[in-house]
Design a protein around this motif. Structure first.
Motif, PDB file in Angstrom:
ATOM      1  N   GLU A  89       0.842  -1.197   0.000  1.00  0.00           N
ATOM      2  CA  GLU A  89       0.000   0.000   0.000  1.00  0.00           C
ATOM      3  C   GLU A  89       0.882   1.255   0.000  1.00  0.00           C
ATOM      4  N   THR A  90       0.439   2.276  -0.734  1.00  0.00           N
ATOM      5  CA  THR A  90       1.046   3.602  -0.671  1.00  0.00           C
ATOM      6  C   THR A  90      -0.044   4.582  -0.265  1.00  0.00           C
ATOM      7  N   VAL A 101       1.197  10.259   5.095  1.00  0.00           N
ATOM      8  CA  VAL A 101       0.944  10.294   3.653  1.00  0.00           C
ATOM      9  C   VAL A 101       2.253  10.099   2.895  1.00  0.00           C
ATOM     10  N   GLY A 102       2.205   9.237   1.883  1.00  0.00           N
ATOM     11  CA  GLY A 102       3.393   8.910   1.109  1.00  0.00           C
ATOM     12  C   GLY A 102       4.100   7.662   1.605  1.00  0.00           C
ATOM     13  N   LYS A 103       3.716   7.185   2.779  1.00  0.00           N
ATOM     14  CA  LYS A 103       4.361   6.011   3.362  1.00  0.00           C
ATOM     15  C   LYS A 103       4.009   4.769   2.547  1.00  0.00           C
ATOM     16  N   ILE A 104       4.988   3.913   2.325  1.00  0.00           N
ATOM     17  CA  ILE A 104       4.799   2.664   1.598  1.00  0.00           C
ATOM     18  C   ILE A 104       4.829   1.520   2.598  1.00  0.00           C
ATOM     19  N   LEU A 144       3.961  -4.878   9.064  1.00  0.00           N
ATOM     20  CA  LEU A 144       4.046  -3.759   9.998  1.00  0.00           C
ATOM     21  C   LEU A 144       3.067  -2.672   9.596  1.00  0.00           C
ATOM     22  N   ASN A 145       2.298  -2.149  10.553  1.00  0.00           N
ATOM     23  CA  ASN A 145       1.343  -1.086  10.252  1.00  0.00           C
ATOM     24  C   ASN A 145       2.058   0.260  10.142  1.00  0.00           C
ATOM     25  N   SER A 146       1.288   1.335   9.978  1.00  0.00           N
ATOM     26  CA  SER A 146       1.875   2.665   9.779  1.00  0.00           C
ATOM     27  C   SER A 146       2.660   3.152  10.990  1.00  0.00           C
ATOM     28  N   LYS A 147       2.427   2.534  12.160  1.00  0.00           N
ATOM     29  CA  LYS A 147       3.180   2.878  13.368  1.00  0.00           C
ATOM     30  C   LYS A 147       4.384   1.974  13.584  1.00  0.00           C
ATOM     31  N   GLY A 148       4.599   1.044  12.638  1.00  0.00           N
ATOM     32  CA  GLY A 148       5.730   0.141  12.748  1.00  0.00           C
ATOM     33  C   GLY A 148       5.494  -1.051  13.654  1.00  0.00           C
ATOM     34  N   LYS A 149       4.232  -1.304  13.999  1.00  0.00           N
ATOM     35  CA  LYS A 149       3.903  -2.425  14.881  1.00  0.00           C
ATOM     36  C   LYS A 149       3.436  -3.621  14.066  1.00  0.00           C
TER      37      LYS A 149
END
Length: 213
Positions: free
Chosen positions: A166-167, A178-181, A198-203
């Motif tokens: 996902e981007t 925003v922009g995170k891959i 890993l989710n957007s929080k790195g978990k």
């Protein structure tokens, strides 16, 4: 905001179904994900991904337009809209990409824990929906009974060779993402999609999504 929203709602092309569209109003980017019976519309700023609003639900096509009943509406406190009739307009730009595996509507069905799978009740009004269509995705957490909106994010995706990426183009809870891959592994078993990474929080997360028919 209400006037801008209503202008947006009057811009649905009836003849083009099961595709992804975009257009702009007053500098705001509008994105439509629409399959043969479900539609989500989201407004966000193109430059920084600032989230403005999102709403979606099932629709039927009639001689007078498309009638939609919203399951969620992030702007509900301001406009009180639970349904709407869309009119014909041909100004939208079709941005659909090639179809891929995993396309469709998916409900968060649970998680895989060390002790095994923990499943959710998919008949409850509290839902998390992920909609994948023509290279674009959106997830939305909401309560269909109360019209409460809990959050949403979306952008583009690819799914091949058991890797799902996902981007993020927008994220209502934190537009600094925003922009995170985000790369994940995936495995589909019948109507279940196992989603691990890993989710957007790195978990670390290991989710189960179930195909919504």
């Amino acid at each position: 905001m209400k006037k801008i929203t209503l202008l947006f709602l009057l811009c649905l092309p009836i003849v083009l179904l099961s595709q992804v569209f975009t257009f702009k109003v007053n500098g705001q980017n509008h994105r439509i994900l629409m399959d043969n019976n479900y539609l989500i519309e989201t407004v966000f700023m193109k430059n920084d991904g600032t989230f403005i609003l999102s709403r979606g639900g099932y629709y039927i096509k009639t001689a007078n337009g498309i009638d939609i009943t919203f399951e969620f509406n992030s702007n509900y406190a301001l406009d009180s809209l639970t349904s709407f009739r869309y009119s014909l307009n041909k100004t939208w730009k079709n941005i659909s990409q090639s179809s891929q595996v995993l396309e469709g509507k998916w409900l968060m069905a649970g998680r895989v824990k060390a002790e095994g799978e923990q499943r959710r009740d998919l008949t409850a009004s509290r839902k998390t929906l992920k909609f994948l269509l023509d290279g674009y995705f959106q997830w939305t957490a909401f309560d269909a009974k109360s019209m409460r909106f809990m959050g949403s994010g979306g952008g583009t995706y690819s799914a091949q060779n058991k890797e799902y990426i996902e981007t993020l183009d927008y994220f209502s809870r934190d537009n600094t993402k925003v922009g995170k891959i985000l790369p994940f592994g995936f495995l589909q078993k019948d109507n279940d999609w196992y989603h691990k990474g890993l989710n957007s929080k790195g978990k670390l997360m290991h989710e189960i999504w179930h195909k919504r028919i």
